[in-house]
Structures are given as structure tokens and as C-alpha cells.
Enzyme design. Structure first.
Site, PDB file in Angstrom:
ATOM      1  N   SER A  30       0.842  -1.199   0.000  1.00 55.02           N
ATOM      2  CA  SER A  30       0.000   0.000   0.000  1.00 55.02           C
ATOM      3  C   SER A  30       0.874   1.244   0.000  1.00 55.02           C
ATOM      4  O   SER A  30       1.987   1.234   0.550  1.00 55.02           O
ATOM      5  CB  SER A  30      -0.853  -0.027   1.266  1.00 55.02           C
ATOM      6  OG  SER A  30      -1.419   1.235   1.519  1.00 55.02           O
TER       7      SER A  30
ATOM      8  N   TYR B  14      -1.548  -1.140  10.870  1.00 54.03           N
ATOM      9  CA  TYR B  14      -1.840  -1.712   9.550  1.00 54.03           C
ATOM     10  C   TYR B  14      -0.661  -1.453   8.601  1.00 54.03           C
ATOM     11  O   TYR B  14      -0.161  -2.363   7.934  1.00 54.03           O
ATOM     12  CB  TYR B  14      -3.126  -1.114   8.975  1.00 54.03           C
ATOM     13  CG  TYR B  14      -3.295  -1.342   7.498  1.00 54.03           C
ATOM     14  CD1 TYR B  14      -3.580  -2.601   6.996  1.00 54.03           C
ATOM     15  CD2 TYR B  14      -3.162  -0.284   6.579  1.00 54.03           C
ATOM     16  CE1 TYR B  14      -3.717  -2.824   5.632  1.00 54.03           C
ATOM     17  CE2 TYR B  14      -3.307  -0.484   5.225  1.00 54.03           C
ATOM     18  CZ  TYR B  14      -3.583  -1.757   4.747  1.00 54.03           C
ATOM     19  OH  TYR B  14      -3.712  -1.961   3.395  1.00 54.03           O
TER      20      TYR B  14
ATOM     21  N   LYS C 182       2.292  -3.955   6.469  1.00 58.36           N
ATOM     22  CA  LYS C 182       2.680  -3.909   5.049  1.00 58.36           C
ATOM     23  C   LYS C 182       4.191  -3.746   4.912  1.00 58.36           C
ATOM     24  O   LYS C 182       4.838  -4.407   4.100  1.00 58.36           O
ATOM     25  CB  LYS C 182       1.959  -2.766   4.331  1.00 58.36           C
ATOM     26  CG  LYS C 182       0.460  -2.952   4.213  1.00 58.36           C
ATOM     27  CD  LYS C 182       0.120  -4.140   3.345  1.00 58.36           C
ATOM     28  CE  LYS C 182      -1.347  -4.462   3.333  1.00 58.36           C
ATOM     29  NZ  LYS C 182      -1.666  -5.776   2.769  1.00 58.36           N
TER      30      LYS C 182
END
Ligand code: NAD
Ligand code: UFG
Length: 331
Positions: free
Chosen positions: A123, A147, A151
Site C-alpha cells: 500500500s 496496519y 505492510k
């Protein structure tokens, strides 16, 4: 055979459709945590093909192993993961376990079965609060929430894995803001409850399920003071995976690409585009900034264009029309 983890989710399902349309042999794995089995029926309606489906959790390493035993998998496209930023702040361990442990289980199983090709859903969030735009793949990295940390950690793990074994072919795809849906309206994004992201929220307002959109701040240093993002049609994103697969099926190495359009649109510009594309009015109100948001994010897309031949073809009004199409059919 290509294994698609999270293949019944929003981006995964669109990629599955594109791969089936190109007669690729695929298998879908999903635990249905954030998707519904009806998506599989709709994939069949769109493509007239029924891919093999396993309702398996990546945390179940024995279940994963069975899939690799029963099928000759030579590439994995790895979408499965949790993605709600706010929830990850409240429940970081849930995110570390699902996203990181799940990926470790996958990689251990791949290595055991000599499967050395993987495309990973990363992302633009890995660029943290980088301020110089556009973002290219060498822009500084950083994380602002758990989050995002999952990644970045997974990207680093995949880099280490490649260092340990140069036989791997790995693509890390950093998505910008995916919106839109398949033109049939049969698959798309329709989160339960109150959405966090702009486009699902606009659709719920358009549908009358929410009274108005809150625009988070109009005092940013942007064209009209509202936040600017690089929205990309999910169909373009899906094509980016097909191109990535074509690249690594016969190449070794680790490659990182931004998938965006290179164009930024403000919140007010998106509202206007939505109204124009769908002939609707969106009720909105300017409220305070949302904590953690930055003014502007958009991609430098040159590397994906040069090395993958990737170029987004859909414009903002197409994205708004196709996002709304799913909700129209749904209501
Ligand atoms: P999604 O939630 O619609 O799809 C993810 C799918 O993975 C769901 O169907 C879910 O049930 C499944 N899943 C989750 N954990 C699993 C597990 N442990 N085992 C098996 N299945 C599991 O999300 P999406 O928008 O399609 O995103 C796909 C990927 O792209 C995610 O990794 C996400 O972090 C990443 N990503 C998404 C965005 C975005 O804005 N949508 C942006 C950047 C990156
Ligand atoms: N916005 C509003 N009102 C809303 C929702 C959003 O004004 O109700 C604004 C935001 O302030 C921002 C823009 O609309 O300016 C886009 O917001 P989104 O929540 O749709 O997307 P973000 O860019 O904030 O976040 C997305 C993904 C994250 C990812 C991040 C960075 O949702 O998972 O991009 O890539 F981490």
C-alpha cells in the site's frame, strides 16, 4: 496454477475475473472474514468459469499445506489481509497475527512446495508521512499505524527472503486509493456498517443510508483546501496484477511498483465528479481534519509504466459511475 489469497475480496475478485478471462488456471483461498460466498457465484456469472475455491484461513497452516499438496501452484497473488487502519490501532495484535503470521505461514508452505513466485498487495501507506510529491518507489518509507506496519514488515520479509534465495520472483505492488467496480455491477466494494473511506461513504449518502458526508478539513494546502488522493479504478489495478504475473512468471528478482494514476483529486473534486457522472446531489458538510491524514498523496507511475507496461486508463468520472453502479443494483 495461480493461487489467489483473499480472492473473494474487493481487489482480489476483480483480479480473478481478469485472470479467468485470459484463461489462466486459478484457485481461490479466502476465509470469508470480509467477503461473501455470493462473490464466487457472481464471478461465475461474469466469466462462465468456476474456479476451485477453498474456504481456508492463512492462520491454518495445515489447511494451506493441503491446498499445495492437492494442486501444482507455481505462483501466489497474495491479497488476504485485514485493512482497516482505525481497527489496527485499537487491535494491533489482531493485525500482526492475521497479516504477518498469515503471510509467514504462506511463505513457509510455498518454500516447502518449491513455489517461488509471489505478488504481494502492499500500500502507499508504507510511504508514511512523506511530503514530497509525487511518490516514487524510492521515496522515504515510514509507518503511521499498525496496519501500515504490517505492510512494511511483509515487504521487508520478502526482501530478506529474496536475499536468501535468488530463485524467487517477487512483486510488491503499492496501491494508491482503489475505487470503482466491474462494469456489470456484480462485484465491487460494499462494506458493512459506516465506511471509513471516501467513496463507500459517498455511495451510502447517495443511497440515503447516511444523511451527509463529512469532509475532513478544508484548510489543507491544496487546490480547494480538501485532501488530495490518487484514486485508481479497481479494474486498472487488476490489470496491474496480470502484468506483474506476466513479468515474474519467467523472471527472478524482487520488484516494487506503485499502482496509481499519477493524478490527484481533492475531496470536493471527487464529490463533483460523482454528481456529474451519476446525476445526483451529495449532501456534505466541512468538519475538522481527521487525525493522521496528510494533505496530498499521489504516485509517480513511471516505473510501473516502463517496466510493466502499466498505464491506468479509467478517469475519475468512470470510477464514480462504476462505484455507484454496484450500489444502484444492490438497492
Ligand atoms: P478485502 O477485505 O475486500 O479483501 C481481503 C480478503 O482477504 C477478504 O475477502 C478476506 O475475507 C480475506 N482474508 C483476510 N484475512 C484472511 C486470512 N487470514 N485467511 C484467508 N483469507 C483472509 O480487501 P481489499 O480491498 O480487496 O484489499 C486486498 C489487499 O490489498 C489487502 O491486503 C489490503 O491491505 C491491500 N490494500 C487495499 C487497499 C484498499 O484501499 N482497498 C489499499 C492498499 C492496499
Ligand atoms: N475523507 C473525507 N470524509 C470521509 C472519508 C474520507 O473527507 O468520510 C477524505 C480524507 O480526509 C482523505 C480522502 O477523503 O482526504 C481519502 O480518504 P480515504 O479514507 O478514502 O483514503 P486514505 O487516503 O485516507 O486511506 C487510504 C486507505 C488506507 C491506506 C491509505 C494510504 O484507506 O488503507 O490510503 O495508502 F493506508
Amino acid at each position: 496454477m495461480i493461487l489467489i489469497t483473499g480472492g473473494l475480496g474487493y481487489i482480489g475478485s476483480h483480479t480473478v475475473v481478469k485472470l479467468l478471462e485470459q484463461n489462466k488456471e486459478i484457485i481461490i483461498l479466502d476465509n470469508l472474514y470480509n467477503s461473501k460466498i455470493e462473490v464466487l457465484d457472481n464471478i461465475v456469472k461474469i466469466t462462465n468459469k468456476k474456479p476451485k475455491f477453498y474456504q481456508t484461513d492463512l492462520l491454518d497452516i495445515n489447511g494451506l499445506e493441503e491446498i499445495f499438496q492437492q494442486n501444482h501452484i507455481d505462483c501466489v497473488i497474495h491479497f488476504a489481509g485485514l485493512k482497516a487502519v482505525g481497527e489496527s490501532v485499537a487491535e494491533p495484535l489482531k493485525y500482526f497475527n492475521n497479516n504477518i503470521t498469515g503471510t509467514i505461514n504462506l511463505l513457509i508452505t510455498m518454500q516447502k512446495y518449491n513455489c517461488k513466485k509471489i505478488i504481494f498487495s502492499s500500500s502507499a501507506t508504507v510511504y508514511g508521512t512523506a511530503e514530497t510529491m509525487p511518490l516514487d518507489e524510492n521515496s522515504p518509507l515510514g509507518v503511521t499505524n499498525p496496519y501500515g506496519r504490517t505492510k512494511l514488515v511483509i515487504e521487508e520479509m520478502l526482501n530478506d527472503l529474496y536475499e536468501s534465495d535468488n530463485e524467487f520472483g517477487i512483486v510488491l505492488l503499492r496501491y494508491f486509493n482503489p475505487i470503482g467496480a466491474h462494469k456489470s455491477g456484480l462485484i465491487g466494494e460494499n462494506p458493512n456498517g459506516i465506511p471509513n473511506n471516501l467513496m463507500p461513504y459517498i455511495c451510502k449518502v447517495a443511497k440515503g443510508e447516511l444523511p451527509q458526508l463529512n469532509v475532513f478539513g478544508n484548510d489543507y494546502d491544496t487546490v480547494d483546501g480538501t485532501g488530495v488522493r490518487d484514486y485508481i479504478h479497481v479494474e486498472d489495478l487488476a490489470e496491474g496484477h496480470v502484468l506483474s504475473y506476466n513479468k515474474i512468471k519467467s523472471t527472478k528478482g524482487i520488484y516494487t511498483y506503485n499502482l496509481g494514476t499519477g493524478n490527484g483529486y481533492s475531496v470536493l473534486q471527487v464529490i463533483n465528479a460523482f454528481e456529474r457522472a451519476n446525476n445526483l446531489k451529495i449532501n456534505y458538510k466541512i468538519v475538522d481534519r481527521r487525525p493522521g491524514d496528510v494533505a496530498t498523496v499521489y504516485a509517480d507511475t513511471n516505473k510501473a509504466e516502463d517496466e510493466l507496461g502499466f498505464k491506468a486508463i479509467y478517469g475519475i468520472e468512470d470510477m464514480c459511475r462504476d462505484s455507484w453502479n454496484v450500489h444502484k443494483i444492490d438497492s
